[in-house]
Design an enzyme around this catalytic site. Structure first.
Site, PDB file in Angstrom:
ATOM      1  N   GLY A  43       0.873  -1.173  -0.122  1.00 32.96           N
ATOM      2  CA  GLY A  43       0.066  -0.149  -0.053  1.00 32.96           C
ATOM      3  C   GLY A  43       0.824   1.296  -0.180  1.00 32.96           C
ATOM      4  O   GLY A  43       0.596   2.197  -0.709  1.00 32.96           O
TER       5      GLY A  43
ATOM      6  N   GLN B 132      -7.518   1.533   4.745  1.00 32.81           N
ATOM      7  CA  GLN B 132      -8.373   0.936   5.971  1.00 32.81           C
ATOM      8  C   GLN B 132      -9.887   0.463   5.699  1.00 32.81           C
ATOM      9  O   GLN B 132     -10.425  -0.017   6.452  1.00 32.81           O
ATOM     10  CB  GLN B 132      -8.378   2.047   7.071  1.00 32.81           C
ATOM     11  CG  GLN B 132      -6.914   2.362   7.527  1.00 32.81           C
ATOM     12  CD  GLN B 132      -6.492   1.166   8.333  1.00 32.81           C
ATOM     13  OE1 GLN B 132      -7.061   0.472   8.742  1.00 32.81           O
ATOM     14  NE2 GLN B 132      -5.166   0.926   8.576  1.00 32.81           N
TER      15      GLN B 132
ATOM     16  N   ALA C 216      -3.313  -5.042   0.539  1.00 29.99           N
ATOM     17  CA  ALA C 216      -3.939  -6.479   0.652  1.00 29.99           C
ATOM     18  C   ALA C 216      -4.002  -6.865   2.007  1.00 29.99           C
ATOM     19  O   ALA C 216      -4.922  -7.568   2.613  1.00 29.99           O
ATOM     20  CB  ALA C 216      -3.339  -7.349  -0.186  1.00 29.99           C
TER      21      ALA C 216
ATOM     22  N   CYS D 271       4.971   7.818  23.769  1.00 31.07           N
ATOM     23  CA  CYS D 271       5.725   7.032  24.597  1.00 31.07           C
ATOM     24  C   CYS D 271       5.883   5.573  24.130  1.00 31.07           C
ATOM     25  O   CYS D 271       6.785   4.990  24.422  1.00 31.07           O
ATOM     26  CB  CYS D 271       4.679   6.824  26.019  1.00 31.07           C
ATOM     27  SG  CYS D 271       3.653   7.984  26.447  1.00 31.07           S
TER      28      CYS D 271
END
Lengths: 468, 468
Positions: free
Chosen positions: A69, A177, A195, A320
């Protein structure tokens, strides 16, 4: 074990596995060759392209397979910008795009291009009006994700596409997404996907470029994939990718309802079960399987580690947990709390019991991390001040220099009741997350965030106590 | 079925298949994540890198996995050139490099760089002296393949690396065709390879950059693979690639002896069995599994098609088989016959019987194609002239305009004995292959190639008859 990080990478779908195994025997040869092994490989590749194109909503000759992607995004943006360089070199992106888009924008800036970043609302969505305002006569390309990868908020792609079309500007949609859940609505010009986000194998991305969109491939020439994706085709993986996209689409209608109920439940229950939590992202207009919340007074890395020990794999946009020590650009653009950030993204088929167990485990896990860090014990009750560097008065200074998130916020919370209402606390911090998390804390606690001032070391964040 | 095109893509090695299957369950998660699925993926990736680095002969932290050999070449050349842009922008390649190298060179030229192409001897090898002569004070990078992909000739990498080192110029070695047989000797600086050439899966290339070599990654940033290969790691494929490289290396010593005997046999027998054949490439200093020959008066595409019908998958560098209608740049640079070109590259484990069957089938297949094209029946015997456009005399003109290879050479062969010794034949042709094949025919037939002249259409190739 509960793997709740489908947004990073989904486990391989059984259909992908079958298709991969089956096509290893048929798909290893060079599809450009005319002998039978080559012809067989070509047939597999063509069939995979047709299946994927149908699921994406484009013509097979508009679709090429890339190697990821990220590559699809890098390649698509570079090709579209070059195709329209005569129009100008202005690129528009939203502030909450995936790093592959933002890194492409950065590279474009480096070579003399200009970039506009469209800000987002507190939900994580761009406003179509703000996006439209960014369009200029020299805009070569606009980019907008279909849905955000960190908080799940869907973007108003159709409205933005309409505005872009009106301005004659192509819109590239990063659909990484959302492709599992359905095609992208609206008049996009270019579209990218990945994919392994939909249960396909790694090593396969998709790049669709609508007919008529000006496009000039960049980099060294290569005849593979219409000259748009160099390198020998990975046909078994491509076949598995296409097969699994069809398979997840067949489950999408039912699973999106079921997973939405589960994520709705987490969104509702977490703030009831855990004090001092902010659930972020649009509550309704969002991906069905993904939600994100942040916990005050919690070190994200420790929380993830403790959840992992309890059998839950989740991810975080907290500074963090990252090596760069800057909080997620998405949470930053939204202006929401980043500390103790947890993203839950449920794979297809996640049993409801796993979600219940997560809800059972989370409160004590957060409490344990807070206790270890010496965070204020109760949500509202004042705690004794630990290390103010000046005696209690109308003005109090907390030196949190050299301390990482969530310590600066914890120290602030400890001393806020040491000043009278109307009094101020100045937190000295050199942690980048404080810039985001101290204002977010003020909003959650109904205290007034006055602003920041330069300090000899780091920054002074000034907070006025307005609430008992 | 006999697949004799391992140089294009080798069938998946059984060890690669096993490793791929096994790691699909363990290697699908994001290796950058700290939860257990991520840690498992990271362990697999690290182990694969160590195994591959050992086989290649570099440190694990010098090696990154790319998505193909082509990508490794594109990436490596761009990064090395950028890393040394202060020194200059001169790039050296050999004339017989893989297209991925030549396309990178072309892209470099496009952005203002200069490129020297080192010519090769008739064997296909560069001379170390000629390569050394090309080195300049502004040379940023030199490229040389370990062995040629079309004719199998090994290049003098160690000597060229020595010269480059002396000049302070890094040498990039494209080792795609030779890595199965062993590490590349000599002091290379960068090295590239492709897993599907050694029996690994598609989708995996390797790029090694020695410590100390100046290197600046190009294109949008990405944190994966030390910032040198963007996109989500394809760990199952990488694991399979590393495992199969070890496996083929374990077989390499024995198989290289066995396959060399088989290819030696083909090299020796083909000219005995088939008239008018030129075996090309270095007879000794070559890859063990690969050989190439060209057949006069044969259309390469038809020959490949007929061999495919007989159950043999081979490839060709003939213009007759390519869509561009220009003969292979490798054969052209070597100055050898390109028509009727056949490359045989034997996969590991090829049974001797398949080679014997090939030797049995080839003569009648070539004869059939020649007969169909109306080629001179016997190797030496004169054939009746077919279509000379002027009566027999001291000077004869053959109009082959609009006819593709091998027709111009066939027409020449038909009429050569129509002119007396000392007389000339002028062949008019607009086929690019004629430029290569007519001089090659003259050399094979002991006729004198006088040269070419511009013609109103196409080119006139002038041949003087010197041999009965």
């Amino acid at each position: 074990m509960s793997y709740f990080d489908a947004a990073s990478s989904a486990p391989l779908h059984p259909v992908a596995r079958q298709a991969l195994h089956a096509s290893l025997d048929e798909g290893w040869a060079d599809p450009a060759r005319l002998y039978r092994e080559g012809r067989r490989a070509r047939l597999l590749l063509d069939a995979a392209r047709e299946a994927a194109a149908e699921a994406i909503g484009c013509r097979p000759d508009e679709l090429v397979f890339t190697t990821s992607g990220t590559r699809a995004v890098h390649t698509g943006i570079a090709g579209a910008l070059a195709g329209r360089h005569r129009v100008g070199s202005h690129l528009i992106v939203s502030a909450v795009e995936h790093s592959s888009v933002l890194h492409s924008a950065e590279a474009h800036r480096h070579t003399g291009g200009t970039v506009s970043e469209v800000p987002v609302l507190r939900t994580g969505a761009v406003s179509p009006a703000a996006y439209t305002d960014a369009l200029r006569p020299d805009t070569a390309l606009a980019c907008l994700q279909s849905a955000n990868h960190e908080v799940g908020t869907r973007q108003p792609v159709a409205a933005v596409a309409e505005a872009c079309r009106g301005a004659g500007v192509p819109l590239l949609v990063d659909a990484a997404q959302s492709l599992a859940w359905g095609p992208v609505e609206g008049g996009w010009s270019l579209l990218t996907g990945s994919a392994h986000k939909w249960g396909g194998p790694a090593g396969v991305g998709v790049l669709a470029v609508r007919k008529g969109v000006r496009y000039a491939p960049q980099g060294p020439a290569d005849e593979r994939e219409s000259g748009r994706s160099p390198g020998f085709e990975n046909i078994p993986a491509v076949v598995a990718a296409a097969a699994s996209l069809r398979a997840v689409r067949a489950e999408a209608a039912a699973e999106s309802v079921r997973l939405r109920e589960l994520t709705d439940r987490i969104r509702a229950r977490v703030p009831e079960l855990v004090p001092d939590v902010e659930v972020v992202g649009d509550p309704v207009d969002r991906l069905p399987h993904l939600l994100t919340f942040s916990c005050l007074y919690v070190d994200g890395e420790t929380l993830l580690h403790e959840l992992d020990r309890e059998g839950f794999s989740v991810s975080s946009g907290s500074s963090c947990t990252s090596s760069t020590l800057t909080p997620s650009h998405v949470l930053k653009a939204m202006g929401v709390l980043s500390e103790g950030n947890v993203r839950v993204s449920l794979p297809l088929g996640t049993p409801a019991e796993e979600v219940e167990r997560f809800l059972a485990v989370l409160p004590r896990t957060v409490a344990a991390v807070r206790e270890k860090l010496g965070a204020p014990a109760a949500a509202v009750a004042p705690a004794p001040a630990a290390s103010p560097t000046s005696p209690a008065s109308d003005e109090l200074v907390v030196d949190a220099l050299g301390r990482r998130c969530p310590i600066p916020v914890i120290e602030l919370a400890k001393v806020i009741t040491d000043v009278p209402i109307g009094g101020t606390v100045r937190v000295l911090s050199d942690d980048e997350a404080a810039r985001l998390d101290i204002p977010a804390w003020c909003e959650m606690r109904n205290q007034e965030y006055v602003g920041e001032e330069p300090a000899p070391r780091g920054t002074a964040y000034v907070i006025r106590r307005t609430t008992p």
